[in-house]
Design an enzyme around this catalytic site. Structure first.
Site, short mmCIF file in Angstrom:
data_model
loop_
_atom_site.label_atom_id
_atom_site.label_comp_id
_atom_site.label_asym_id
_atom_site.label_seq_id
_atom_site.Cartn_x
_atom_site.Cartn_y
_atom_site.Cartn_z
N TYR A 56 52.02 -10.54 -0.32
CA TYR A 56 53.42 -10.36 0.05
C TYR A 56 54.12 -11.71 0.13
O TYR A 56 53.49 -12.76 0.29
CB TYR A 56 53.54 -9.62 1.38
CG TYR A 56 53.08 -10.39 2.60
CD1 TYR A 56 53.97 -11.22 3.31
CD2 TYR A 56 51.77 -10.29 3.07
CE1 TYR A 56 53.55 -11.92 4.43
CE2 TYR A 56 51.36 -10.99 4.20
CZ TYR A 56 52.26 -11.80 4.87
OH TYR A 56 51.84 -12.49 5.97
N CYS A 57 55.45 -11.67 -0.01
CA CYS A 57 56.29 -12.86 0.14
C CYS A 57 57.65 -12.39 0.65
O CYS A 57 57.81 -11.24 1.05
CB CYS A 57 56.40 -13.64 -1.16
SG CYS A 57 57.14 -12.70 -2.52
N THR A 58 58.65 -13.25 0.62
CA THR A 58 59.96 -12.93 1.22
C THR A 58 60.65 -11.75 0.54
O THR A 58 60.99 -10.76 1.17
CB THR A 58 60.88 -14.16 1.18
OG1 THR A 58 60.23 -15.26 1.81
CG2 THR A 58 62.19 -13.86 1.91
N GLY A 116 59.66 -10.72 -2.93
CA GLY A 116 58.84 -10.16 -4.00
C GLY A 116 58.64 -11.05 -5.20
O GLY A 116 57.67 -10.88 -5.95
N ILE A 158 58.93 -8.81 2.16
CA ILE A 158 59.09 -8.57 3.59
C ILE A 158 60.49 -8.01 3.87
O ILE A 158 60.67 -7.17 4.75
CB ILE A 158 58.88 -9.88 4.38
CG1 ILE A 158 57.51 -10.48 4.06
CG2 ILE A 158 59.03 -9.64 5.88
CD1 ILE A 158 57.37 -11.93 4.50
#
Length: 384
Positions: free
Chosen positions: A236-238, A240, A266
């Site tokens: 996961y990241c901020t 995508g 997220i």
């Protein structure tokens, strides 16, 4: 009943399959002028409520320079500020302005022939903010739309991992935490953001690499391949976009059993699960530094250790590091990111005004560029 209170207008380009590219550009500019007038009228009528948009779109761009010029004109017409990266592999942007302007921006982007049938309304993540969240507008052409440092022709977004919706990801994390608490998990919950992002907010039980830039991520994977061997990886990241390239790079190593990624990042997860498994703030790359979805504070003041998660820039002019320093410590003059910067602050301020330097301070020199994980120790402290 005014245009300001109901910005949902019906607008789309006519069928343009029979016109040349130059004619199409003229048509788009014509409509942009109409949209500009509409946005100006709404602004004049007092519409001051703003937001920040975050989005990306991977697609083949034959003329990045032309797309860059068009994008810059669009943002200027709508009085948007922010950052937009254009490359032969697509576009990545975060822009802020009035809600009227951002709504019109989305409509134009969805009507652009290049993005039509690829980009959709759900691909735009929004949060409260506005043009004031960015110092200016920066639109440019780059080799990558997210700076991983690997040629897109070598590691392509087309080889990405399996996308999971926020609901699917939530269920996977729930199962992972249950199994990990019993020491039975074959899964790694991987945060592929930078250390200062995960420091103030992350998923429970995640593995958060202590890296300063996303361009260090490939080296991190290379140095820790044994960690990922035969594992299911949930990334996961901020928003995508880093997962698109990061998962592709991890898959290229052919060591993982499966690689999944959180679609929309997220940002989208918190829209549906504000009190889910992600705790703390979400770091954002603008003057807000973070946005909040729950009341948890998971980080501490750099000096006294009290719970604190509001970043400020290091007070030393030569440094661009972020520091967590609570109001009490700020009042004592503890406003730099490390003792070296605290000491240099007085020396730097005596130089000619306007002169600033950027150099690595104690914070960056002491941090290994690529940390080597201890598999048994890091894997699975799911309570933290």
């Amino acid at each position: 009943g005014s245009p300001c209170s109901n910005p949902e207008i019906s607008w789309a380009l006519p069928n343009t399959s029979h016109v040349s590219q130059d004619d199409l550009t003229s048509i788009i500019l014509f409509f942009l002028n109409i949209l500009f007038l509409f946005a100006y009228l709404c602004h004049a009528m007092g519409s001051q409520v703003g937001e920040v948009l975050l989005y990306y779109c991977y697609c083949e761009v034959k003329d990045p320079e032309k797309l860059c010029a068009w994008q810059k004109a669009l943002c200027q017409h709508l009085h948007l500020t922010g950052k937009v990266r254009v490359a032969s592999e697509g576009i990545n942007g975060t822009v802020g302005g009035s809600k009227v302007a951002t709504s019109l921006y989305i409509k134009v982007m969805l009507s652009q022939p290049l993005f039509r049938n690829i980009l959709c309304q759900e691909d735009f993540k929004s949060s409260a903010g506005g043009a004031h969240c960015f110092p200016d507008l920066r639109v440019g052409v780059f080799k990558e739309i997210v700076p991983m440092g690997i040629d897109p022709k070598i590691v392509s977004y087309k080889e990405t991992g399996i996308h999971l919706s926020p609901q699917e990801f939530h269920r996977e994390v729930e199962q992972y935490l249950s199994q990990a608490s019993q020491g039975q998990s074959d899964t790694i919950l991987l945060d592929c953001r930078n250390f200062y992002e995960s420091k103030i907010g992350h998923f429970q039980g995640c593995l958060a690499p202590d890296i300063r830039k996303f361009s260090y991520f490939p080296s991190y994977v290379d140095e820790n391949l044994e960690l990922f061997k035969d594992k299911r990886v949930l990334m996961y990241c901020t928003g995508g976009i880093r997962c698109e390239r990061g998962s592709a790079y991890l898959r290229s190593k052919a060591v993982c059993r499966e690689v999944y990624q959180l679609k929309g990042g997220i940002h989208k997860y918190l829209e549906e699960f504000p009190d889910g498994f992600y705790r703390g703030k979400l770091f954002v790359f603008d003057d807000r530094y973070a946005i909040c979805s729950n009341e948890d504070i998971i980080s501490a003041c750099r000096y006294c250790g009290v719970l604190w998660d509001q970043y400020k820039l290091c007070s030393s002019q030569h440094c661009r590091q972020l520091v967590l320093t609570c109001p009490s410590c700020c009042n004592k003059g503890l406003t730099a990111c490390c003792p070296v910067c605290q000491e240099k602050e007085l020396k730097v301020t005596s130089r000619a005004s306007g002169q600033t330097l950027k150099e690595e301070c104690e914070c960056t020199r002491r941090r290994p560029r690529v940390p080597i994980e201890n598999v048994s120790a890091r894997m699975l402290d799911t309570g933290k």
